[in-house]
Scaffold this active site. Structure first.
Site, PDB file in Angstrom:
ATOM      1  N   HIS A 175       0.802  -1.233   0.000  1.00 34.82           N
ATOM      2  CA  HIS A 175       0.000   0.000   0.000  1.00 34.82           C
ATOM      3  C   HIS A 175       0.830   1.275   0.000  1.00 34.82           C
ATOM      4  CE1 HIS A 175      -3.101  -2.824   1.939  1.00 34.82           C
ATOM      5  NE2 HIS A 175      -3.524  -2.557   0.714  1.00 34.82           N
ATOM      6  N   ASP A 267      -6.279  -0.706  -4.086  1.00 37.16           N
ATOM      7  CA  ASP A 267      -6.602  -1.996  -3.480  1.00 37.16           C
ATOM      8  C   ASP A 267      -8.088  -2.015  -3.100  1.00 37.16           C
ATOM      9  OD1 ASP A 267      -6.328  -4.496  -2.329  1.00 37.16           O
ATOM     10  OD2 ASP A 267      -5.666  -3.695  -0.405  1.00 37.16           O
TER      11      ASP A 267
HETATM   12  C1  LIG Z   1     -11.809  -0.022   6.265  1.00 37.29           C
HETATM   13  C2  LIG Z   1     -10.570  -0.621   5.675  1.00 37.29           C
HETATM   14  C3  LIG Z   1      -9.371  -0.527   6.359  1.00 37.29           C
HETATM   15  C4  LIG Z   1      -8.206  -1.117   5.849  1.00 37.29           C
HETATM   16  N1  LIG Z   1      -7.065  -1.102   6.589  1.00 37.29           N
HETATM   17  C5  LIG Z   1      -6.001  -1.847   6.201  1.00 37.29           C
HETATM   18  C6  LIG Z   1      -4.889  -2.036   7.068  1.00 37.29           C
HETATM   19  O1  LIG Z   1      -4.855  -1.556   8.206  1.00 37.29           O
HETATM   20  N2  LIG Z   1      -3.853  -2.775   6.605  1.00 37.29           N
HETATM   21  C7  LIG Z   1      -3.864  -3.359   5.362  1.00 37.29           C
HETATM   22  O2  LIG Z   1      -2.909  -4.046   4.994  1.00 37.29           O
HETATM   23  N3  LIG Z   1      -4.926  -3.199   4.543  1.00 37.29           N
HETATM   24  C8  LIG Z   1      -5.984  -2.490   4.931  1.00 37.29           C
HETATM   25  N4  LIG Z   1      -7.094  -2.394   4.120  1.00 37.29           N
HETATM   26  C9  LIG Z   1      -7.086  -3.051   2.804  1.00 37.29           C
HETATM   27  C10 LIG Z   1      -7.742  -4.422   2.885  1.00 37.29           C
HETATM   28  O3  LIG Z   1      -7.005  -5.298   3.673  1.00 37.29           O
HETATM   29  C11 LIG Z   1      -7.941  -5.087   1.520  1.00 37.29           C
HETATM   30  O4  LIG Z   1      -6.694  -5.434   0.985  1.00 37.29           O
HETATM   31  C12 LIG Z   1      -8.712  -4.217   0.537  1.00 37.29           C
HETATM   32  O5  LIG Z   1      -9.812  -3.568   1.133  1.00 37.29           O
HETATM   33  C13 LIG Z   1      -9.245  -5.049  -0.628  1.00 37.29           C
HETATM   34  O6  LIG Z   1     -10.005  -6.106  -0.128  1.00 37.29           O
HETATM   35  P1  LIG Z   1     -11.610  -6.105  -0.153  1.00 37.29           P
HETATM   36  O7  LIG Z   1     -12.000  -5.864  -1.564  1.00 37.29           O
HETATM   37  O8  LIG Z   1     -11.970  -7.466   0.332  1.00 37.29           O
HETATM   38  O9  LIG Z   1     -12.043  -5.011   0.734  1.00 37.29           O
HETATM   39  C14 LIG Z   1      -8.249  -1.785   4.598  1.00 37.29           C
HETATM   40  C15 LIG Z   1      -9.456  -1.854   3.912  1.00 37.29           C
HETATM   41  C16 LIG Z   1     -10.610  -1.297   4.436  1.00 37.29           C
HETATM   42  C17 LIG Z   1     -11.886  -1.426   3.673  1.00 37.29           C
END
Ligand SMILES: Cc1cc2nc3c(=O)[nH]c(=O)nc-3n(C[C@H](O)[C@H](O)[C@H](O)COP(=O)(O)O)c2cc1C
Ligand code: SF4
Length: 690
Positions: A175, A267
């Protein structure tokens, strides 16, 4: 019901280092805006995910040392032993439901200004820190001693994570947030020592930290590595080909690879900009470079899409952040053959706005998210009814639908009356706007659940007035009649009406959503600053209009920074040929054009436009509510005990707030409470010795 054998593969155990997860459902790290401030609330939130069947439940990123903290954002901390009990509470809560607990150790380095600790941030090179807020702070280049310190701190944090009971310890290089990724990236890493230059050198620190972590806790904990597979900025960033080489260099070192795409914005893309499974092209082929299990993400809500990822050999574990927020019980529902009950994420990123505004997480689809501990709400359960009272809910928008559904779930007899032929209110209207289709899931899920509740009767095309309501004899009345867009320009900038000349043609989003079509020149005045102004521009361009968007803000859809969309919206509008005029407030509207005033100098400009579309503020639709209050004297005779306005009909806000308001009414209905009591629990920090 039994689970569909098609999905059996999702329930196979997978070995991760010294542990085995019971299934392939993996809640990847996600923050919550709670962090070190709301530890018990966070533990309960994670526990409910584990209860809902996720085989692995991870924390958010956890700061490992005060030389790298990301104030004002509120994350977890593992700075010293004082932080262990709070984290242990979380791992214990996760373990109660037979899930593995993962923790993401994070050293943000040049990604945080260290506003709280006032330590000087460090990174691979001397560079301004890379934050959302462009703080006037630079990171200093780490020397060998700093690198040794970082390795020691990471090791100490891993040991603390182990003693806090975690099963999976993350090394975080994704990220654009972590020092380890900054070292990998030739954009940030301009060093000439053995940590810079060639790929082998840039990978060195990541390799050392993985080795340190394995050595420190590898016997009892699995070590996971989270990497960004492509920064999406071309050859100057980490890109897929280079990542393939990196994985080749480290392939068997960690126990698990966790792949994500780009910075956080790419992401966690919203449904406005991407479909479920959008990361597939970026991760395809990478799993074959390692024998270790691979987890990946992509807003997966469909078990068929999940199965496909595994059968195609793309992933071993289905990573989910948002789908697990919208429905913490998603795995259970697949297991129990209740696919239709899954509360699918709509991809709006309101959950992320919690973190971005340092407030507890919230979710449009799941109103219980963030309320598990402080209000005692549960995504699947609710207290049984206390009486045989009947409730009439007027208005079937997001607030009315959720209110009726949750009251029905409690066992109350509910009538839901909607004036129009269509259910869903603003959600039904807004989901027809460009790229907003997934928002319709807010309505669809609730209608699907309501269909199972014989206690709730739904009437369409049933506009009601006070006389009819008095005749019905319901004990309790909920007014959820929504809101409408103003036509006078009053919003944030103007607290008095904008002067409007005779013959000026003025519309609002309500007109367009009701089917008005516009060609010719249209000037959108956006003093709302969330998604509506941009969506109106997209819609009008599609209709063939020449669109100018004027806003008093310095950028389009300013608040959408909190959903990680602002820059994407502005780019899309620019690509569509929308003319954007920022820092301008509409001062006067005439037939054929407007005068705008610079928000700094007040200097006036004339802009021609055949139509002006005002996206300013909304007013609650309160005619019925006010009418009933005016006739309070007749309530007792009619058997009416209470009249309550909720959601946009009380005060216009987000769809998430409307759904929450509906739930809140249902949760509180006939439950004992004192108006003077705190409406929720909070955790007050224990005082240290003076
Ligand atoms: C509310 C929120 C907080 C997130 N915080 C983190 C984090 O602290 N560390 C991290 O590696 N990714 C974080 N992410 C990214 C998620 O781990 C994930 O990679 C991303 O949302 C894509 O997955 P999804 O489509 O299932 O949401 C966050 C995502 C969301 C929605
Ligand atoms: S807030 Fe929106 S994006 Fe986030 S989990 Fe809920 S529905 Fe999905």
């Amino acid at each position: 019901m039994a689970r569909d054998p098609r999905y059996d593969i999702l329930f196979e155990p997978v070995r991760i280092g010294p542990h085995t997860t019971k299934n392939r459902f993996y809640q990847v790290p996600h923050c919550t805006g709670m962090g070190y401030r709301d530890l018990s609330a966070l533990a309960r939130l994670r526990e409910i995910k584990a209860e809902g069947g996720w085989g692995v439940v991870c924390t958010e990123q956890v700061e490992i040392h005060p030389t790298s903290e990301i104030t004002p954002f509120i994350e977890l901390r593992l700075w010293d032993d004082q932080d262990i009990p709070g984290l242990a509470r979380m791992s214990e809560a996760i373990h109660r439901h037979d899930a593995l607990a993962g923790i993401e150790l994070a050293y943000n380095g040049m990604n945080g200004p260290n506003l709280y600790s006032r330590e000087v941030p460090m990174g691979p090179s001397h560079l301004p820190i890379a934050t959302f807020t462009a703080d006037p702070v630079q990171a200093r280049a780490m020397d060998k001693e700093d690198i040794a310190d970082l390795r020691r701190w990471h090791r100490q944090a891993a040991l603390r994570a182990e003693s806090a009971g975690f099963d999976i310890v993350y090394v975080y290089a994704a990220h654009g947030f972590g020092t380890l990724q900054h070292f990998l990236s030739r954009r940030y890493n301009t060093r000439s020592d053995e940590y810079g230059g060639s790929l082998v050198n840039r990978v060195r620190l990541l390799r050392e930290i993985i080795e340190d972590t394995k050595e420190a806790v590898g016997e009892r904990c699995a070590v996971a590595v989270r990497v960004t597979v492509d920064e999406l900025i071309g050859p100057t960033g980490v890109h897929k080909e280079e990542m393939a080489e990196i994985i080749g260099l480290l392939a068997e070192l960690p126990d698990l690879w966790d792949f994500v795409l780009g910075g956080w914005d790419n992401d966690s893309q919203t449904s406005r900009f991407s479909e479920e499974g959008n990361q597939e092209p970026y991760i395809a082929g990478l799993k074959s470079l390692t024998s270790k299990p691979v987890v990946g993400v992509g807003r997966f809500t469909s078990p068929d899409a999940m199965v496909r990822q595994i059968r195609k050999g793309l992933l071993d574990l289905i990573g989910a952040a948002r789908p697990s927020i919208a429905d913490p019980f998603l795995p259970r529902k697949v297991e129990e053959g209740r696919i239709e009950d899954i509360r699918e994420c709509i991809g709006c990123n309101i959950c992320i706005s919690g973190d971005m505004t340092m407030s507890p997480i919230r979710c449009t689809q799941n109103p219980t998210m963030g309320e598990e501990w402080r209000r005692g709400w549960h995504p699947e359960r609710i207290a049984a009814k206390r009486s045989d009272s009947t409730v009439l809910v007027v208005g079937a928008g997001p607030a009315g639908l959720e209110c009726a559904r949750a009251l029905g779930q409690r066992g109350y007899r509910v009538t839901l009356a909607e004036a129009s032929a269509e259910l869903g209110g603003r959600v039904a209207r807004e989901c027809r706007l460009p790229h907003a289709g997934a928002w319709g899931r807010v309505r669809d899920h609730r209608l699907q659940q309501l269909a199972k509740l014989p206690e709730v009767e739904i009437f369409r095309e049933s506009p009601l007035d006070a006389d009819q309501i008095f005749e019905f004899g319901y004990a309790h009345l909920v007014i959820a009649t929504g809101a409408y867009w103003r036509r006078d320009g009053i919003a944030r900038h103007h607290l008095e009406s904008i002067p409007i000349g005779e013959g000026a043609r003025i519309l609002t989003p309500d007109d367009l959503m009701a089917g008005a079509r516009l060609e010719g020149s249209v000037l959108i005045y956006d003093d709302d600053h969330y998604y509506m102004g941009g969506l109106m521009a997209e819609l009008l361009v599609a209709q063939g209009a020449a669109v100018t968007l004027v806003t008093p803000a310095s950028e389009v859809s300013n608040w959408a920074r909190n959903t990680l969309e602002q820059h994407k919206i502005q780019a899309r509008l620019l690509h569509l040929g929308v003319r954007i005029e920022t820092n301008q407030a509409v001062a006067r509207i005439e037939r054929g054009g407007v005068a705008t005033a610079c928000v700094f100098t007040g200097r006036l400009r004339e802009l021609a436009a055949e139509t002006v579309l005002l996206v300013t503020a909304r007013l609650p639709q309160q005619a019925l509510y006010r009418g009933l209050l005016d006739r309070r004297g007749e309530w007792t005779a009619a058997g009416l005990a209470s009249v309550t306005a909720i959601g946009d009909a009380w005060a216009p806000s987000t769809i998430a707030a409307a759904v929450h308001a509906g739930r809140r009414y249902a949760e509180a209905f006939e439950e004992p409470h004192s108006p003077d009591a705190m409406p929720f629990r909070r955790e007050v920090t224990a005082l240290a010795g003076a």
